[in-house]
Design a protein around this motif. Sequence first.
Motif, PDB file in Angstrom:
ATOM      1  N   VAL A  60       0.835  -1.194   0.000  1.00  0.00           N
ATOM      2  CA  VAL A  60       0.000   0.000   0.000  1.00  0.00           C
ATOM      3  C   VAL A  60       0.872   1.247   0.000  1.00  0.00           C
ATOM      4  CG1 VAL A  60      -1.576   1.381   1.413  1.00  0.00           C
ATOM      5  CG2 VAL A  60      -2.039  -1.033   1.059  1.00  0.00           C
ATOM      6  N   ASN A  89     -14.170  10.502  -5.965  1.00  0.00           N
ATOM      7  CA  ASN A  89     -14.507   9.192  -6.506  1.00  0.00           C
ATOM      8  C   ASN A  89     -14.801   9.277  -7.994  1.00  0.00           C
ATOM      9  OD1 ASN A  89     -14.255   7.755  -4.047  1.00  0.00           O
ATOM     10  ND2 ASN A  89     -16.175   8.709  -3.378  1.00  0.00           N
ATOM     11  N   SER A 144     -12.008   1.473  -5.364  1.00  0.00           N
ATOM     12  CA  SER A 144     -12.164   2.138  -4.071  1.00  0.00           C
ATOM     13  C   SER A 144     -10.867   2.677  -3.490  1.00  0.00           C
ATOM     14  CB  SER A 144     -12.807   1.170  -3.081  1.00  0.00           C
ATOM     15  OG  SER A 144     -12.044  -0.016  -3.056  1.00  0.00           O
ATOM     16  N   TRP A 200      -7.286   2.134  -1.287  1.00  0.00           N
ATOM     17  CA  TRP A 200      -6.602   1.231  -0.375  1.00  0.00           C
ATOM     18  C   TRP A 200      -7.028   1.480   1.053  1.00  0.00           C
ATOM     19  CZ3 TRP A 200      -4.151   4.474  -3.851  1.00  0.00           C
ATOM     20  CH2 TRP A 200      -3.713   3.859  -5.022  1.00  0.00           C
ATOM     21  N   GLN A 201      -6.874   0.424   1.860  1.00  0.00           N
ATOM     22  CA  GLN A 201      -7.148   0.586   3.281  1.00  0.00           C
ATOM     23  C   GLN A 201      -5.833   0.530   4.053  1.00  0.00           C
ATOM     24  OE1 GLN A 201      -9.675  -2.167   5.549  1.00  0.00           O
ATOM     25  NE2 GLN A 201     -11.365  -0.828   4.963  1.00  0.00           N
ATOM     26  N   ASN A 236      -4.178   0.380   7.788  1.00  0.00           N
ATOM     27  CA  ASN A 236      -4.482   0.124   9.192  1.00  0.00           C
ATOM     28  C   ASN A 236      -3.340   0.586  10.083  1.00  0.00           C
ATOM     29  OD1 ASN A 236      -6.991  -1.605   8.893  1.00  0.00           O
ATOM     30  ND2 ASN A 236      -5.523  -2.665   7.582  1.00  0.00           N
ATOM     31  N   VAL A 261      -8.352   3.010  11.161  1.00  0.00           N
ATOM     32  CA  VAL A 261      -8.355   2.431   9.824  1.00  0.00           C
ATOM     33  C   VAL A 261      -8.720   3.557   8.869  1.00  0.00           C
ATOM     34  CG1 VAL A 261      -9.443   0.774   8.284  1.00  0.00           C
ATOM     35  CG2 VAL A 261      -9.072   0.185  10.683  1.00  0.00           C
ATOM     36  N   SER A 263      -9.264   4.706   4.860  1.00  0.00           N
ATOM     37  CA  SER A 263      -9.298   4.281   3.475  1.00  0.00           C
ATOM     38  C   SER A 263      -8.814   5.444   2.614  1.00  0.00           C
ATOM     39  CB  SER A 263     -10.697   3.813   3.085  1.00  0.00           C
ATOM     40  OG  SER A 263     -11.557   4.895   3.042  1.00  0.00           O
ATOM     41  N   PRO A 276      -8.358   6.942  -1.013  1.00  0.00           N
ATOM     42  CA  PRO A 276      -8.853   6.815  -2.382  1.00  0.00           C
ATOM     43  C   PRO A 276      -7.725   6.976  -3.398  1.00  0.00           C
ATOM     44  CG  PRO A 276      -9.334   8.993  -1.525  1.00  0.00           C
ATOM     45  CD  PRO A 276      -8.660   8.242  -0.417  1.00  0.00           C
TER      46      PRO A 276
END
Length: 172
Positions: free
Chosen positions: A7, A43, A48, A50-51, A53, A58, A60, A62
Amino acid sequence: MTSAMQVLEQSVVVFSQNYLPLCRVNIKRAIVLLVSDKAEALNLTAESGWQVNSPSLVLSVPKHIRLKIASAERMWKVPPVNRREVLRRDHHSCQYCGSSKHLTLDHVIPRSKGGPHTWDNVVTACERCNSRKSDRTPGEAGMQLRTKPKAPLHPAISFAEQFWNDVQANLE
Ligand SMILES: [Zn+2]
């Protein structure tokens, strides 16, 4: 599921307030912009993003973000006046004769006469033109510059073109 390391290698496209694609930033920079509320998710596609952590949250991230602030220009600095950047600006050609061989840097107003080392006083010159010009101004040497030297332009325009070309290529 992508790993955290994967990521972190991703990049995010930053848009201006007016939805002009400006540049790519790494995901860490994108997170800073989002968390500090300087940018918001944009968007454009169904993808979507990436997430990410962390122990406490958490997030997200874009693939595209839009700046909420009008300071896009500040994210880009005029590059330093050095051989690589000057040759790039001048398309690797002598600004006096057009040659692409034996390129050097020339101070239009010679340094010995107080000419500064700035974008508007440094040009690409081949060795022959440089030695012919010697320690003189172009006027004194009877030589003419092909273009008036100036600092490179903000790359947003060329980035935008490339970005939309890529989008189009993906649709085809
Ligand atoms: Zn030349």
